[in-house]
Scaffold this motif. Structure first.
Motif, PDB file in Angstrom:
ATOM      1  N   ASP A  87       9.157  -3.489  12.414  1.00 22.15           N
ATOM      2  CA  ASP A  87       8.856  -3.969  11.069  1.00 22.15           C
ATOM      3  C   ASP A  87       9.959  -3.523  10.116  1.00 22.15           C
ATOM      4  N   ASP A  88      10.742  -4.496   9.650  1.00 25.32           N
ATOM      5  CA  ASP A  88      11.799  -4.169   8.691  1.00 25.32           C
ATOM      6  C   ASP A  88      11.471  -4.682   7.300  1.00 25.32           C
ATOM      7  N   THR A  89      10.204  -5.040   7.086  1.00 27.94           N
ATOM      8  CA  THR A  89       9.799  -5.556   5.771  1.00 27.94           C
ATOM      9  C   THR A  89       9.427  -4.438   4.806  1.00 27.94           C
ATOM     10  N   VAL A  90       9.143  -3.261   5.348  1.00 26.10           N
ATOM     11  CA  VAL A  90       8.839  -2.104   4.503  1.00 26.10           C
ATOM     12  C   VAL A  90       9.608  -0.898   5.028  1.00 26.10           C
ATOM     13  N   THR A  91       9.782   0.087   4.177  1.00 28.20           N
ATOM     14  CA  THR A  91      10.442   1.327   4.566  1.00 28.20           C
ATOM     15  C   THR A  91       9.456   2.476   4.459  1.00 28.20           C
ATOM     16  N   ALA A  92       9.873   3.622   4.968  1.00 28.06           N
ATOM     17  CA  ALA A  92       9.008   4.796   4.881  1.00 28.06           C
ATOM     18  C   ALA A  92       8.716   5.156   3.434  1.00 28.06           C
ATOM     19  N   LYS A  93       9.689   4.905   2.543  1.00 32.11           N
ATOM     20  CA  LYS A  93       9.475   5.209   1.121  1.00 32.11           C
ATOM     21  C   LYS A  93       8.494   4.237   0.469  1.00 32.11           C
ATOM     22  N   ASP A  94       8.299   3.069   1.090  1.00 34.12           N
ATOM     23  CA  ASP A  94       7.295   2.133   0.582  1.00 34.12           C
ATOM     24  C   ASP A  94       5.893   2.555   0.989  1.00 34.12           C
ATOM     25  N   VAL A  95       5.803   3.313   2.067  1.00 33.48           N
ATOM     26  CA  VAL A  95       4.505   3.763   2.578  1.00 33.48           C
ATOM     27  C   VAL A  95       4.102   5.082   1.912  1.00 33.48           C
ATOM     28  N   LEU A  96       5.029   6.031   1.893  1.00 28.67           N
ATOM     29  CA  LEU A  96       4.812   7.305   1.199  1.00 28.67           C
ATOM     30  C   LEU A  96       5.693   7.265  -0.041  1.00 28.67           C
ATOM     31  N   VAL A  97       5.061   6.887  -1.143  1.00 27.32           N
ATOM     32  CA  VAL A  97       5.799   6.522  -2.350  1.00 27.32           C
ATOM     33  C   VAL A  97       5.961   7.730  -3.272  1.00 27.32           C
ATOM     34  N   THR A  98       7.188   7.889  -3.796  1.00 28.02           N
ATOM     35  CA  THR A  98       7.427   8.886  -4.839  1.00 28.02           C
ATOM     36  C   THR A  98       7.182   8.245  -6.193  1.00 28.02           C
ATOM     37  N   LEU A  99       6.347   8.887  -6.983  1.00 28.38           N
ATOM     38  CA  LEU A  99       6.016   8.398  -8.320  1.00 28.38           C
ATOM     39  C   LEU A  99       6.177   9.538  -9.314  1.00 28.38           C
ATOM     40  N   PRO A 100       6.254   9.249 -10.606  1.00 31.24           N
ATOM     41  CA  PRO A 100       6.390  10.336 -11.588  1.00 31.24           C
ATOM     42  C   PRO A 100       5.292  11.380 -11.428  1.00 31.24           C
ATOM     43  N   GLY A 101       5.691  12.572 -11.074  1.00 35.25           N
ATOM     44  CA  GLY A 101       4.737  13.681 -10.974  1.00 35.25           C
ATOM     45  C   GLY A 101       4.062  13.856  -9.640  1.00 35.25           C
ATOM     46  N   GLY A 102       4.278  12.915  -8.683  1.00 34.87           N
ATOM     47  CA  GLY A 102       3.569  13.075  -7.419  1.00 34.87           C
ATOM     48  C   GLY A 102       3.933  12.048  -6.368  1.00 34.87           C
ATOM     49  N   TYR A 103       3.032  11.916  -5.385  1.00 37.46           N
ATOM     50  CA  TYR A 103       3.240  11.018  -4.256  1.00 37.46           C
ATOM     51  C   TYR A 103       1.968  10.225  -3.981  1.00 37.46           C
ATOM     52  N   ARG A 104       2.160   9.047  -3.373  1.00 41.68           N
ATOM     53  CA  ARG A 104       1.016   8.205  -3.001  1.00 41.68           C
ATOM     54  C   ARG A 104       1.215   7.670  -1.587  1.00 41.68           C
ATOM     55  N   LEU A 105       0.195   7.805  -0.771  1.00 38.77           N
ATOM     56  CA  LEU A 105       0.194   7.203   0.559  1.00 38.77           C
ATOM     57  C   LEU A 105      -0.400   5.815   0.433  1.00 38.77           C
ATOM     58  N   ASP A 106       0.417   4.805   0.627  1.00 41.52           N
ATOM     59  CA  ASP A 106       0.014   3.410   0.432  1.00 41.52           C
ATOM     60  C   ASP A 106      -0.459   2.830   1.766  1.00 41.52           C
ATOM     61  N   THR A 107      -1.748   2.542   1.872  1.00 44.57           N
ATOM     62  CA  THR A 107      -2.299   2.040   3.140  1.00 44.57           C
ATOM     63  C   THR A 107      -2.047   0.545   3.339  1.00 44.57           C
ATOM     64  N   ARG A 108      -1.690  -0.157   2.284  1.00 44.11           N
ATOM     65  CA  ARG A 108      -1.478  -1.608   2.351  1.00 44.11           C
ATOM     66  C   ARG A 108      -2.697  -2.319   2.933  1.00 44.11           C
ATOM     67  N   GLY A 109      -3.875  -1.869   2.508  1.00 45.14           N
ATOM     68  CA  GLY A 109      -5.109  -2.511   2.969  1.00 45.14           C
ATOM     69  C   GLY A 109      -5.616  -2.022   4.303  1.00 45.14           C
ATOM     70  N   GLY A 110      -5.098  -0.909   4.781  1.00 47.18           N
ATOM     71  CA  GLY A 110      -5.541  -0.374   6.067  1.00 47.18           C
ATOM     72  C   GLY A 110      -6.948   0.199   6.002  1.00 47.18           C
ATOM     73  N   ARG A 111      -7.471   0.526   7.167  1.00 48.34           N
ATOM     74  CA  ARG A 111      -8.832   1.061   7.264  1.00 48.34           C
ATOM     75  C   ARG A 111      -8.840   2.542   6.928  1.00 48.34           C
ATOM     76  N   VAL A 112      -9.715   2.929   6.008  1.00 46.39           N
ATOM     77  CA  VAL A 112      -9.891   4.328   5.617  1.00 46.39           C
ATOM     78  C   VAL A 112     -11.333   4.687   5.938  1.00 46.39           C
ATOM     79  N   ASP A 113     -11.537   5.562   6.924  1.00 47.81           N
ATOM     80  CA  ASP A 113     -12.884   5.737   7.470  1.00 47.81           C
ATOM     81  C   ASP A 113     -13.877   6.293   6.461  1.00 47.81           C
ATOM     82  N   PHE A 114     -13.448   7.217   5.578  1.00 52.42           N
ATOM     83  CA  PHE A 114     -14.432   7.795   4.662  1.00 52.42           C
ATOM     84  C   PHE A 114     -14.860   6.796   3.594  1.00 52.42           C
ATOM     85  N   ARG A 115     -14.000   5.850   3.265  1.00 48.28           N
ATOM     86  CA  ARG A 115     -14.417   4.804   2.308  1.00 48.28           C
ATOM     87  C   ARG A 115     -15.350   3.801   2.975  1.00 48.28           C
TER      88      ARG A 115
END
Length: 280
Positions: A87-115
């Protein structure tokens, strides 16, 4: 979902998979970072929260730099998974995103069991409110089936993940309590006896579970054992907390003394509901 996104599991061992390929590190500290990001998937986790998770109130001077190193290690795992998947449509930085003040793990609609657990349990609670006990039992059973062990069972938890794990475990216990209540309403008291035997030994101060066990035993013609369950709980509460059983549980005990098994729950529905829940 699934093969083209990040799937997260925390209701048991920690697991994060990109394109179905594990991105879960083995080193304890990066696992802690991933765990906290997973618990807040698709939301920003602030850097101070991550530092508190890793080092509590004694962070080293190099805390921010070290945290960045752990993030880079996580991105390496993500990058390897993306490469394996071609998959060359996304990079690791697109999945684990750096944002002002922190980080976000972007699931892109993946399954999250606790939700998914929260969604299924919520449907079960709404069915309980509507007196649709068959649907409630089914939906709550489906929700509970998502659990494969204790929350984040293989993560060395810091203060943040420990708090979230306890919250999830409490949600699990509430769903279990209501699923048992639904099964009692459906007349499945005999099928519940072995499960409740284990639960009241595990949760020695949980009044609701003890009340449900008393009802199940009484309905099964085991009145003396039902009363013994009450006495054991009362002894434990007085010895360990200096408390008497709640009024609701005491009413249930008195009702068992004077009524027939089939009338106990009908006359005292509150006796096995949230009113008697005291968790230790």
């Amino acid at each position: 979902m699934g093969d083209t996104a990040v799937d997260i599991e925390v209701l048991g061992a920690l697991s994060a998979r990109e394109h179905g390929i594990s991105i879960t590190p083995t080193a304890p500290k990066p696992r802690q970072v991933l765990a906290l990001l997973a618990l807040h998937a698709d939301r920003v986790v602030q850097v101070p929260a991550l530092i508190e998770e890793l080092w509590d109130d004694e962070p080293p001077r190099s805390a921010r730099t070290t945290l960045q190193t752990y993030v880079l290690q996580l991105r390496e795992h993500i990058g390897e998974a993306l490469a394996k998947a071609g998959d060359d449509t996304v990079t690791a930085k697109d999945v684990l995103v750096t944002l002002p003040g922190g980080y976000r793990l972007d699931t892109r609609g993946g399954r999250v069991d606790f939700r998914e657990f929260e969604r299924q349990a919520g449907a079960g609670y709404r069915a309980m409110d509507a007196d649709d006990f068959a649907t409630a039992a089914r939906r709550l059973r489906e929700a509970l089936s998502l659990w494969t062990g204790s929350a984040l069972a293989d993560v060395t938890a810091g203060s943040r993940t420990d708090l979230e794990a306890k919250r999830l475990e409490e949600s699990r216990l509430c769903a279990l309590d209501q699923r048992i209540e639904a099964d009692l309403r459906l007349g499945r008291h005999r099928e519940l006896l072995s499960e409740l035997t284990v639960l009241v030994n595990k949760h020695r101060l949980h009044e609701s579970l003890h009340g449900q066990f008393m009802v199940a035993l009484h309905r099964s013609g085991r009145r003396g054992e039902a009363l013994s369950v009450y006495q054991r709980l009362r002894t434990t509460l007085v010895r360990e907390l200096g408390l008497e059983p709640s009024a609701a549980l005491s009413r249930l005990q008195r009702s068992i003394l004077v009524t027939h098994p089939e009338t106990t729950a009908a006359r005292h529905p509150e006796a096995t509901g949230p009113a008697v829940a005291r968790v230790g």
